[in-house]
Design a protein around this motif. Sequence first.
Motif, PDB file in Angstrom:
ATOM      1  N   ASN A   1      94.011  87.503  83.362  1.00  0.00           N
ATOM      2  CA  ASN A   1      93.005  87.530  82.297  1.00  0.00           C
ATOM      3  C   ASN A   1      92.818  88.957  81.801  1.00  0.00           C
ATOM      4  N   THR A   2      92.953  89.175  80.509  1.00  0.00           N
ATOM      5  CA  THR A   2      92.701  90.491  79.927  1.00  0.00           C
ATOM      6  C   THR A   2      91.699  90.373  78.784  1.00  0.00           C
TER       7      THR A   2
ATOM      8  N   ALA B   1      84.921  89.274  65.999  1.00  0.00           N
ATOM      9  CA  ALA B   1      86.168  90.010  66.250  1.00  0.00           C
ATOM     10  C   ALA B   1      85.993  91.156  67.237  1.00  0.00           C
ATOM     11  N   PHE B   2      84.746  91.455  67.657  1.00  0.00           N
ATOM     12  CA  PHE B   2      84.509  92.598  68.536  1.00  0.00           C
ATOM     13  C   PHE B   2      85.092  92.384  69.928  1.00  0.00           C
ATOM     14  N   ARG B   3      85.352  91.128  70.299  1.00  0.00           N
ATOM     15  CA  ARG B   3      85.898  90.819  71.626  1.00  0.00           C
ATOM     16  C   ARG B   3      87.079  89.875  71.480  1.00  0.00           C
ATOM     17  N   LYS B   4      88.188  90.252  72.099  1.00  0.00           N
ATOM     18  CA  LYS B   4      89.359  89.378  72.146  1.00  0.00           C
ATOM     19  C   LYS B   4      89.829  89.282  73.598  1.00  0.00           C
ATOM     20  N   ASN B   5      90.350  88.127  73.960  1.00  0.00           N
ATOM     21  CA  ASN B   5      90.797  87.934  75.334  1.00  0.00           C
ATOM     22  C   ASN B   5      92.082  87.120  75.361  1.00  0.00           C
ATOM     23  N   CYS B   6      92.761  87.172  76.495  1.00  0.00           N
ATOM     24  CA  CYS B   6      93.966  86.370  76.670  1.00  0.00           C
ATOM     25  C   CYS B   6      94.112  85.990  78.132  1.00  0.00           C
ATOM     26  N   GLN B   7      94.409  84.724  78.401  1.00  0.00           N
ATOM     27  CA  GLN B   7      94.694  84.263  79.755  1.00  0.00           C
ATOM     28  C   GLN B   7      96.109  83.705  79.799  1.00  0.00           C
TER      29      GLN B   7
ATOM     30  N   GLY C   1      93.668  82.081  74.321  1.00  0.00           N
ATOM     31  CA  GLY C   1      92.725  83.145  74.031  1.00  0.00           C
ATOM     32  C   GLY C   1      92.831  83.647  72.611  1.00  0.00           C
ATOM     33  N   SER C   2      91.753  84.253  72.154  1.00  0.00           N
ATOM     34  CA  SER C   2      91.713  84.769  70.784  1.00  0.00           C
ATOM     35  C   SER C   2      92.631  85.958  70.581  1.00  0.00           C
ATOM     36  N   GLY C   3      93.024  86.643  71.674  1.00  0.00           N
ATOM     37  CA  GLY C   3      93.903  87.789  71.563  1.00  0.00           C
ATOM     38  C   GLY C   3      95.377  87.451  71.609  1.00  0.00           C
ATOM     39  N   CYS C   4      95.699  86.184  71.876  1.00  0.00           N
ATOM     40  CA  CYS C   4      97.106  85.792  71.970  1.00  0.00           C
ATOM     41  C   CYS C   4      97.307  84.410  71.363  1.00  0.00           C
ATOM     42  N   PRO C   5      97.129  84.285  70.040  1.00  0.00           N
ATOM     43  CA  PRO C   5      97.391  83.001  69.387  1.00  0.00           C
ATOM     44  C   PRO C   5      98.816  82.530  69.668  1.00  0.00           C
TER      45      PRO C   5
ATOM     46  N   ALA D   1      81.217 105.136  68.508  1.00  0.00           N
ATOM     47  CA  ALA D   1      81.723 103.810  68.850  1.00  0.00           C
ATOM     48  C   ALA D   1      82.305 103.827  70.276  1.00  0.00           C
ATOM     49  N   THR D   2      82.367 102.664  70.909  1.00  0.00           N
ATOM     50  CA  THR D   2      82.923 102.550  72.254  1.00  0.00           C
ATOM     51  C   THR D   2      83.876 101.360  72.326  1.00  0.00           C
ATOM     52  N   ALA D   3      84.727 101.379  73.346  1.00  0.00           N
ATOM     53  CA  ALA D   3      85.651 100.268  73.563  1.00  0.00           C
ATOM     54  C   ALA D   3      85.889 100.118  75.057  1.00  0.00           C
ATOM     55  N   THR D   4      86.329  98.915  75.468  1.00  0.00           N
ATOM     56  CA  THR D   4      86.592  98.623  76.870  1.00  0.00           C
ATOM     57  C   THR D   4      87.829  97.757  76.981  1.00  0.00           C
ATOM     58  N   GLN D   5      88.684  98.097  77.947  1.00  0.00           N
ATOM     59  CA  GLN D   5      89.793  97.231  78.333  1.00  0.00           C
ATOM     60  C   GLN D   5      89.493  96.714  79.728  1.00  0.00           C
ATOM     61  N   LYS D   6      89.699  95.415  79.951  1.00  0.00           N
ATOM     62  CA  LYS D   6      89.353  94.812  81.238  1.00  0.00           C
ATOM     63  C   LYS D   6      90.442  93.825  81.641  1.00  0.00           C
TER      64      LYS D   6
END
Length: 216
Positions: A175-176, A83-89, A45-49, A119-124
């Motif tokens: 998945n986050t 860069a607005f969305r990053k994820n990690c599996q 994922g892009s959030g956990c290289p 501005a807004t943000a979300t954690q999922k």
Amino acid sequence: MAGGLLLSGAVAALLTTALPAQNPSSVFDDPPPDKIVIDVATVNGSGCPAGTAAVAVSPDNTAFTVTYSDYLAQAGGNSDPTAFRKNCQLNLVVHVPQGFTYAVAQADYRGFLSLQPGATATQKASYYFQGSSSTVPRTHPFGGAYNDDWQVTDSTDWAQLVWAPCGVLRNFNINTELRVNAGSANPGKVSFMTMDSTDGDISTIYHLAWKECPKQ
């Protein structure tokens, strides 16, 4: 991080509907005394290289922690449009002592959040066993202006816990996702959300529940 990372302790599994499991026969109040081995099969994922996420298990087998050092989503200003969305599996292979099964009773997420007004943000987050359907994601929204640490908790009642199938080794997936929207009030200024910090990594903690499997 690549496969082959072995960690002793206990790990986890889940928060809402997933693969139906055999019903363990009895509640086990204490974690099993034998060591549990967690093999991190893949981290994507892009959030956990590669090399920026680590998994550790508590000495008492009641929780495990995922630590990120480069998990950042941002929008506005000169931010990269992607860069607005990053994820990690995380794909974990969990080896538990014979006769036991496990479930995730609670997940705690922490990080830092800087949002401009509007501005807004979300954690999922969502969770599933290999071969089963993904759970309905747990989503936590935030709104600007905001400039502080953030923390959210996903918890599940005991009766609704989903247990790992007894006697079957199935990989467990976590998945986050972090997502930031700059909004229209201050699109020229950067807003961001992270699961790390300048003075040390921010950890995501998963709390475990245990049961004995039915006697064969």
